[in-house]
Design a protein around this motif. Structure first.
Motif, PDB file in Angstrom:
ATOM      1  N   THR A 235       0.835  -1.200   0.000  1.00  0.00           N
ATOM      2  CA  THR A 235       0.000   0.000   0.000  1.00  0.00           C
ATOM      3  C   THR A 235       0.867   1.245   0.000  1.00  0.00           C
ATOM      4  OG1 THR A 235      -0.110   0.108   2.408  1.00  0.00           O
ATOM      5  CG2 THR A 235      -1.803  -1.197   1.284  1.00  0.00           C
ATOM      6  N   THR A 236       0.324   2.301  -0.553  1.00  0.00           N
ATOM      7  CA  THR A 236       1.044   3.566  -0.572  1.00  0.00           C
ATOM      8  C   THR A 236       1.308   4.060   0.846  1.00  0.00           C
ATOM      9  OG1 THR A 236       0.042   4.142  -2.688  1.00  0.00           O
ATOM     10  CG2 THR A 236       0.999   5.937  -1.431  1.00  0.00           C
ATOM     11  N   SER A 237       0.377   3.835   1.729  1.00  0.00           N
ATOM     12  CA  SER A 237       0.572   4.249   3.125  1.00  0.00           C
ATOM     13  C   SER A 237       1.807   3.587   3.721  1.00  0.00           C
ATOM     14  CB  SER A 237      -0.664   3.899   3.966  1.00  0.00           C
ATOM     15  OG  SER A 237      -1.788   4.608   3.519  1.00  0.00           O
ATOM     16  N   ARG A 238       1.979   2.297   3.444  1.00  0.00           N
ATOM     17  CA  ARG A 238       3.142   1.590   3.979  1.00  0.00           C
ATOM     18  C   ARG A 238       4.432   2.076   3.323  1.00  0.00           C
ATOM     19  NH1 ARG A 238       4.222  -2.972   6.949  1.00  0.00           N
ATOM     20  NH2 ARG A 238       6.180  -4.034   6.470  1.00  0.00           N
ATOM     21  N   LEU A 239       4.375   2.352   2.042  1.00  0.00           N
ATOM     22  CA  LEU A 239       5.548   2.884   1.357  1.00  0.00           C
ATOM     23  C   LEU A 239       5.954   4.236   1.947  1.00  0.00           C
ATOM     24  CD1 LEU A 239       4.834   2.052  -2.391  1.00  0.00           C
ATOM     25  CD2 LEU A 239       6.479   0.936  -0.874  1.00  0.00           C
ATOM     26  N   LEU A 240       4.978   5.062   2.251  1.00  0.00           N
ATOM     27  CA  LEU A 240       5.290   6.369   2.835  1.00  0.00           C
ATOM     28  C   LEU A 240       5.832   6.223   4.253  1.00  0.00           C
ATOM     29  CD1 LEU A 240       2.306   8.559   1.565  1.00  0.00           C
ATOM     30  CD2 LEU A 240       4.673   8.538   0.745  1.00  0.00           C
ATOM     31  N   ARG A 241       5.325   5.246   4.990  1.00  0.00           N
ATOM     32  CA  ARG A 241       5.867   5.009   6.330  1.00  0.00           C
ATOM     33  C   ARG A 241       7.328   4.567   6.237  1.00  0.00           C
ATOM     34  NH1 ARG A 241       1.873   2.457   7.941  1.00  0.00           N
ATOM     35  NH2 ARG A 241       2.532   0.282   7.672  1.00  0.00           N
ATOM     36  N   ALA A 242       7.610   3.673   5.304  1.00  0.00           N
ATOM     37  CA  ALA A 242       8.997   3.249   5.094  1.00  0.00           C
ATOM     38  C   ALA A 242       9.859   4.428   4.643  1.00  0.00           C
ATOM     39  CB  ALA A 242       9.049   2.135   4.053  1.00  0.00           C
ATOM     40  N   THR A 243       9.283   5.299   3.824  1.00  0.00           N
ATOM     41  CA  THR A 243      10.014   6.465   3.337  1.00  0.00           C
ATOM     42  C   THR A 243      10.390   7.402   4.473  1.00  0.00           C
ATOM     43  OG1 THR A 243       8.991   6.364   1.145  1.00  0.00           O
ATOM     44  CG2 THR A 243       9.854   8.488   1.840  1.00  0.00           C
ATOM     45  N   ARG A 244       9.475   7.584   5.431  1.00  0.00           N
ATOM     46  CA  ARG A 244       9.796   8.450   6.575  1.00  0.00           C
ATOM     47  C   ARG A 244      10.979   7.887   7.366  1.00  0.00           C
ATOM     48  NH1 ARG A 244       4.123   9.319   6.496  1.00  0.00           N
ATOM     49  NH2 ARG A 244       3.709   7.521   7.828  1.00  0.00           N
ATOM     50  N   TRP A 245      10.997   6.569   7.569  1.00  0.00           N
ATOM     51  CA  TRP A 245      12.133   5.947   8.237  1.00  0.00           C
ATOM     52  C   TRP A 245      13.411   6.108   7.410  1.00  0.00           C
ATOM     53  CZ3 TRP A 245      12.837   4.485  13.040  1.00  0.00           C
ATOM     54  CH2 TRP A 245      11.722   4.181  13.822  1.00  0.00           C
ATOM     55  N   ASP A 246      13.275   5.910   6.114  1.00  0.00           N
ATOM     56  CA  ASP A 246      14.409   6.017   5.197  1.00  0.00           C
ATOM     57  C   ASP A 246      15.028   7.414   5.271  1.00  0.00           C
ATOM     58  OD1 ASP A 246      16.178   5.221   3.219  1.00  0.00           O
ATOM     59  OD2 ASP A 246      14.788   5.633   1.573  1.00  0.00           O
ATOM     60  N   VAL A 247      14.173   8.433   5.186  1.00  0.00           N
ATOM     61  CA  VAL A 247      14.655   9.816   5.223  1.00  0.00           C
ATOM     62  C   VAL A 247      15.253  10.148   6.590  1.00  0.00           C
ATOM     63  CG1 VAL A 247      13.961  12.240   5.056  1.00  0.00           C
ATOM     64  CG2 VAL A 247      13.033  10.567   3.447  1.00  0.00           C
ATOM     65  N   THR A 248      14.627   9.664   7.655  1.00  0.00           N
ATOM     66  CA  THR A 248      15.126   9.941   9.001  1.00  0.00           C
ATOM     67  C   THR A 248      16.523   9.364   9.197  1.00  0.00           C
ATOM     68  OG1 THR A 248      12.880   9.979   9.918  1.00  0.00           O
ATOM     69  CG2 THR A 248      14.695   9.617  11.464  1.00  0.00           C
ATOM     70  N   ILE A 249      16.709   8.122   8.790  1.00  0.00           N
ATOM     71  CA  ILE A 249      18.032   7.491   8.924  1.00  0.00           C
ATOM     72  C   ILE A 249      19.065   8.232   8.091  1.00  0.00           C
ATOM     73  CG2 ILE A 249      19.354   5.385   8.423  1.00  0.00           C
ATOM     74  CD1 ILE A 249      16.745   3.823   9.023  1.00  0.00           C
ATOM     75  N   ALA A 250      18.701   8.548   6.849  1.00  0.00           N
ATOM     76  CA  ALA A 250      19.647   9.222   5.954  1.00  0.00           C
ATOM     77  C   ALA A 250      20.037  10.597   6.490  1.00  0.00           C
ATOM     78  CB  ALA A 250      19.036   9.362   4.562  1.00  0.00           C
TER      79      ALA A 250
END
Length: 418
Positions: A235-250
């Motif tokens: 789902t797009t919602s899950r992709l965006l949740r993963a993206t927030r983690w991705d951006v935070t780590i980066a």
């Protein structure tokens, strides 16, 4: 817009069989290399060496703004299935207006290329004594190899290679802070926003240009699009949740490394003659702290140039494709953009000055990428229920105004001699 994205915007959920969250992390770490390029190193080292802890607040503020900006860029790519240049290419109906926008974006990407090749050349000179021109050519050749990985093997192998280089960068630039720790009181004092003359404003603009890089905004939306295009069962919602983690780590990695570079210079190079250049800083670190710190610093600089130059070439190709609807091979674009950097090295222009000035150019390109990004991600007809909340749009507008005002102040100080 891809059908799967449209269905999710309308509330239709796709199959629940999904990979673990960790496998969705990667695009922001690749885009985040832009925040660890040689321009960052030159700007932060120069700021620390010349002004001590004065501009710590600029690094911290820039990283906070970068989190928001990179998330909005990735969100646009995830939800629409298009990059920012592609969306703008569709919406800019005037042909000459679209070409003018492409020209400024392409010049920004070229400024990035110049910084990254010069940084790699300086690193090879420090490590092996290679002439700068030969070092620039080798950096360009290695970057071409990295681009071949992306074009032939796909997004994930390219991510793995770049993330490996990020690990080298992090070790190379943070090790010295543990060997020669900065002053805690100085760090706290540096969190208070202030300037000390025109040069400090110039360096602040340079730091922000190196931290919030326009080409990273263009590239991240494309990286997210390419990476998640195949994830049709999520789902797009899950992709965006993963993206927030991705951006935070980066951003945590990039922010920590950038801050460590400035603190290393502030603690060990403040007031030391000749340390406002990369070569001088390397020599001072070697003589003052030890050869291990200096060598790791140079290795980090080399990894920084190699990793970031490939991302810059990727961004430039996406800008041309999205705005002009012309796609040229990444390798050919890399060869063309090598020319200005090699020319600067050939004529003997001071490499550190070239790096800092390239970051100022990037700073002036920020509003052209940031303002459309904030406006587009707030549109319900484009992002549906994933459009920005009012507070997110307000934060994006505030960041845009701050950056535009800072650049205006810089122009006024430079041309009035204040």
């Amino acid at each position: 817009m891809p059908k799967a994205r449209v269905l999710e915007r309308e509330g239709v959920r796709r199959p629940a069989s999904v990979p673990r969250l960790a496998w969705l992390i990667g695009p922001a770490l690749v885009a985040g290399v832009a925040y660890l390029d040689p321009g960052n190193v030159a700007s932060n080292m120069t700021a620390g060496a010349r002004f001590g802890y004065l501009l710590v607040w600029v690094v911290v503020l820039g990283n906070v703004m970068a989190w928001l900006i990179q998330y909005l860029s990735a969100k646009l790519g995830v939800v629409t299935g298009e990059s920012l240049p592609e969306v703008l290419g569709r919406r800019l109906r005037n042909r000459w207006g679209r070409r003018a926008y492409w020209l400024q974006a392409e010049l920004v990407a070229m400024a990035t290329d110049i910084a990254e090749v010069i940084g790699g050349a300086v690193a090879l000179n420090l490590l092996f004594g290679l002439p700068l021109l030969w070092g620039g050519a080798i950096t360009g050749a290695v970057s071409i190899s990295l681009l071949l990985v992306q074009s032939r093997a796909g997004a994930q192998p390219f991510e793995f290679v770049v993330i490996g280089l990020v690990a080298i960068i992090a070790v190379g630039f943070t090790f010295g802070v543990f060997v020669a720790p900065p002053d805690p009181a100085g760090i706290v004092a540096g969190l208070v926003p202030r300037f000390e003359g025109t040069d400090s404003v110039l360096l602040a603009a340079s730091i922000l240009g190196a931290t919030i890089m326009p080409h990273a905004i263009y590239a991240h939306s494309a990286l997210a699009r390419d990476r998640f295009a195949q994830e049709t069962g999520i789902t797009t919602s899950r992709l965006l949740r993963a993206t927030r983690w991705d951006v935070t780590i980066a951003m945590l990695i990039a922010g920590t490394v950038n801050l460590c570079i400035l603190l290393l210079a502030a603690a060990n190079l403040d007031g030391v003659p000749g340390t406002d250049s990369l070569e001088g800083a390397y020599a001072a670190l070697r003589d003052g702290i030890g050869p291990t710190v200096a060598v790791l610093f140079a290795v980090g600089l080399l990894a920084s140039g190699l990793a970031s130059t490939s991302v810059g070439a990727y961004a430039g190709a996406e800008i041309m494709h999205g705005l002009l609807h012309v796609r040229i091979p990444l390798v050919w674009r890399r060869l063309v953009t090598l020319v200005p950097a090699l020319a600067i090295l050939a004529v003997g222009f001071d490499p550190t000055v070239a790096l800092v000035l390239s970051q100022v150019v990037l700073s002036f390109g920020i509003p052209f990428a940031l303002v459309p990004l904030v406006a587009l991600t707030a549109r319900p007809e484009l992002l549906g229920r994933f459009r920005n909340r009012a507070i997110t749009t307000a934060a994006g507008i505030a960041a845009s105004i701050f950056l535009i005002v800072l650049n205006g102040l810089l122009l006024w100080l430079v041309f009035t001699g204040a």
